[in-house]
Each structure stands twice: as structure tokens, then as C-alpha cells.
Write a protein that holds these residues in place. Structure first.
Motif, mmCIF file in Angstrom:
data_model
loop_
_atom_site.group_PDB
_atom_site.id
_atom_site.type_symbol
_atom_site.label_atom_id
_atom_site.label_comp_id
_atom_site.label_asym_id
_atom_site.label_seq_id
_atom_site.Cartn_x
_atom_site.Cartn_y
_atom_site.Cartn_z
ATOM 1 N N SER A 267 32.621 -49.738 137.141
ATOM 2 C CA SER A 267 32.645 -48.685 136.123
ATOM 3 C C SER A 267 33.794 -48.828 135.134
ATOM 4 O O SER A 267 34.195 -47.864 134.499
ATOM 5 C CB SER A 267 32.733 -47.312 136.789
ATOM 6 O OG SER A 267 33.892 -47.229 137.604
ATOM 7 N N ASP B 292 35.572 -50.119 131.586
ATOM 8 C CA ASP B 292 35.045 -50.014 130.225
ATOM 9 C C ASP B 292 34.047 -51.121 129.914
ATOM 10 O O ASP B 292 33.045 -50.899 129.229
ATOM 11 C CB ASP B 292 36.199 -50.065 129.215
ATOM 12 C CG ASP B 292 37.006 -48.771 129.195
ATOM 13 O OD1 ASP B 292 36.510 -47.767 129.752
ATOM 14 O OD2 ASP B 292 38.120 -48.766 128.652
ATOM 15 N N ARG C 191 30.620 -50.132 131.877
ATOM 16 C CA ARG C 191 30.489 -48.688 132.066
ATOM 17 C C ARG C 191 29.066 -48.274 132.473
ATOM 18 O O ARG C 191 28.878 -47.342 133.246
ATOM 19 C CB ARG C 191 30.907 -47.964 130.787
ATOM 20 C CG ARG C 191 30.992 -46.449 130.940
ATOM 21 C CD ARG C 191 31.492 -45.797 129.673
ATOM 22 N NE ARG C 191 32.843 -46.225 129.350
ATOM 23 C CZ ARG C 191 33.242 -46.565 128.135
ATOM 24 N NH1 ARG C 191 32.380 -46.567 127.130
ATOM 25 N NH2 ARG C 191 34.489 -46.926 127.914
#
Length: 311
Positions: free
Chosen positions: A119, A121, A124
Motif C-alpha cells: 500500500s 504510494d 496504492r
């Protein structure tokens, strides 16, 4: 041997019911392919090339991260489903007699609430994208299994009844995203390849290729290159289905060799390995007892012990 291309329009994911005559024709085409070649390309399945590319793009971002970030998701890190998670380079040997395969993988095998998903960036939407594609593949595979049952003049639900728990930890079906990084062929160990020679373990496999590289074994024992046909899904029979059908449908060996010297390109593919439910008892559907009964879960554990047993 040429892998046939079959139009799956009559059972496309957007359709509810198929015309009996068209369905009969489709089932005969699949039976011919699966009994003679073991592989078939399906076109017009309902899964779009854009969907495939979206998953590949998301997973590649994960693979390109530093190893320290990927280790958190390592296979066997999740007690409820030890097959879920990241598989590092050389950790798996699909041909147990050879060195570890030169590939990475991420196995989407569980949706248990305790699973931790990538998760950062960079990745995501990893969970959302892979979960959605898992479901799409599930829907398509169930349609293929139903047509396969019809092709053998069996109860149309005979295979479906053994796959009721796909998407739960009571079933080993796995969406596997595979990444073959660039490498120098001359630095590989003796006998080492990108993906060792093997046959798949379960019922059927759906394969989406980003490029060529897969080789399939013919009945004569020769390996031929499988083309990459955008917009299609390559479907093959796996070992438990061969047992189930008393060798009417065949599970054949396949592999991915090293790239030619000087070729530094990467390769990606998505494989959806359809497994019977863990407690489903697989017996020969013709009553022949050609193979001893085995549960889907026990057979899968046995095969995993061969692929991951040697270090």
C-alpha cells in the motif's frame, strides 16, 4: 502442433445464456483442443486487454521496489494461507531437479481480513486492482469448467460443485502475477531457466502473456513456442483435471527458457490457477478408478512440497 484459437463469444462474461446449438459447437471445440493439445486460446472471453495491462502495470511497480519493502509480504508470512504473498528470485523450482527459477511472483491466494497488502504510494491500488481481476478470472473459469463438463457429457455442474469456495481459504485458487527481470544468460547456473519445465497442479489455468517466451510440449515430446495473442486468454488443462477425466483431457508440460544472449528484456504474465476446494474429493468421473481418490488440498500441498522443498 498448433495451439487452436476458439471464439468464446457464446459464453462471454457479458452474456447470461448461450444458445444450445452454439454451446454444443463450443464444447466440441474445447474438447478437441484439451484432449489433443492440452492448451487453447480463447478470444472474446469478456476480459479486455486493458484489464490485463492494468494488473501488470500495478504488479510491476511492486516488483521494482527494493527487496526490503517486498519482504514484508513474503510467501508463508500469513498463517491463514501460507501460499499468499511474494516469491523471491530462485525461491521456487518448478522443475525440482534444476536450480531455482529466475523469476519473481506475487500470489493472490487469500482475502482474509488479516492479510496485509502492499500500500505504498507506488502501489496504492494494488489490492483493489488484483482483487477485481481475481473475481473476473473466477467468473470466466467457472464458465469454462461448465462447458468442459458438457463436452464430456457430464452433469454440467459436476466441476462447479467442487469449486464452490474459490476466493476463500477453503480453496487454493491463486492469481499469480509473474515478473521475469532482465538477466545475462551467461551468468545463470547450469540448467537454470526462467520457469522450469512442469505441468500445472489443479483443474485449469488461465494465462495472460505480456510477451512471448512460453514453450509447450507436444505429444511427440518436442517443445514449441506459444505465440502471444493480445486480447486472448491461454487456457490449459492441469493435473487434477487429467486425473478427474481419466486422461480424456491432457495436462502437458511447459516452461520459460532464458532469453537469447544479448536480450535484456523483461517478461510479465498473469496466471490464474484454478484449484478444486480443499475438501473436494477428486475421483475419476468415468468410474474407472484409474487414479486413486485425492482431495484438492492434499494434492496441492504435495506439489508445493516438491516446488519449494529443496533449498
Amino acid at each position: 502442433m498448433i495451439i487452436p484459437v476458439v471464439d468464446f463469444s457464446v459464453c462471454n462474461l457479458s452474456k447470461k445464456d448461450a444458445d444450445d446449438e452454439e454451446l454444443q459447437s463450443l464444447s466440441e471445440e474445447l474438447k478437441t483442443a484439451f484432449s489433443q493439445v492440452g492448451f487453447v486460446f480463447l478470444k472474446n472471453s469478456g476480459i479486455l486487454q486493458e484489464e490485463v495491462e492494468r494488473v501488470m502495470e500495478s504488479s510491476k511497480k511492486f516488483f521494482l521496489q527494493p527487496e526490503e519493502l517486498k519482504k514484508r509480504f513474503k510467501r508463508k508470512s500469513f498463517p491463514n494461507n501460507p501460499n499468499h504473498g511474494w516469491v523471491s528470485m530462485e525461491a521456487e523450482r518448478l522443475n525440482p531437479s534444476q536450480p531455482g527459477d529466475l523469476k519473481e511472483a506475487f500470489n493472490v491466494a487469500s482475502f482474509h481480513p488479516d492479510i496485509i497488502w502492499p500500500s505504498t504510494d507506488a502501489v496504492r491500488d494494488f489490492r483493489e486492482i488484483h482483487t477485481a481481476f481475481f473475481q473476473r478470472c473466477k467468473d470466466l473459469s467457472l464458465r469454462v469448467l461448465k462447458v468442459m463438463a458438457q463436452s464430456l457429457s457430464l452433469n454440467p455442474d459436476v466441476f462447479l460443485n467442487a469449486h464452490r469456495f474459490i476466493g476463500t481459504d477453503e480453496n487454493g485458487t491463486t492469481l499469480r502475477t509473474l515478473y521475469y527481470p532482465p538477466l545475462r544468460s551467461d551468468t545463470a547456473k547450469e540448467g537454470q531457466v526462467r520457469c522450469g519445465e512442469h505441468s500445472d497442479y489443479g483443474s485449469i489455468t488461465l494465462l495472460f502473456q505480456g510477451s512471448e517466451g512460453l514453450q509447450v510440449c507436444t505429444r511427440a515430446g518436442e517443445f514449441i513456442s506459444a505465440p502471444c495473442i493480445p486480447g486472448t486468454v491461454l487456457v490449459n488443462v492441469a493435473d487434477l483435471m487429467q486425473r478427474w477425466t481419466s486422461d480424456q483431457l491432457i495436462s502437458v508440460r511447459h516452461r520459460v527458457l532464458l532469453p537469447p544472449v544479448g536480450d535484456s528484456s523483461t517478461r510479465q504474465s498473469l496466471a490464474y490457477f484454478v484449484q478444486p476446494d480443499n475438501e473436494a474429493l477428486i475421483t475419476c468421473c468415468d468410474g474407472s478408478n484409474k487414479y486413486p481418490p485425492v482431495t484438492g488440498g492434499d494434492y496441492l500441498v504435495q506439489r508445493f512440497s516438491e516446488s519449494y522443498g529443496k533449498k
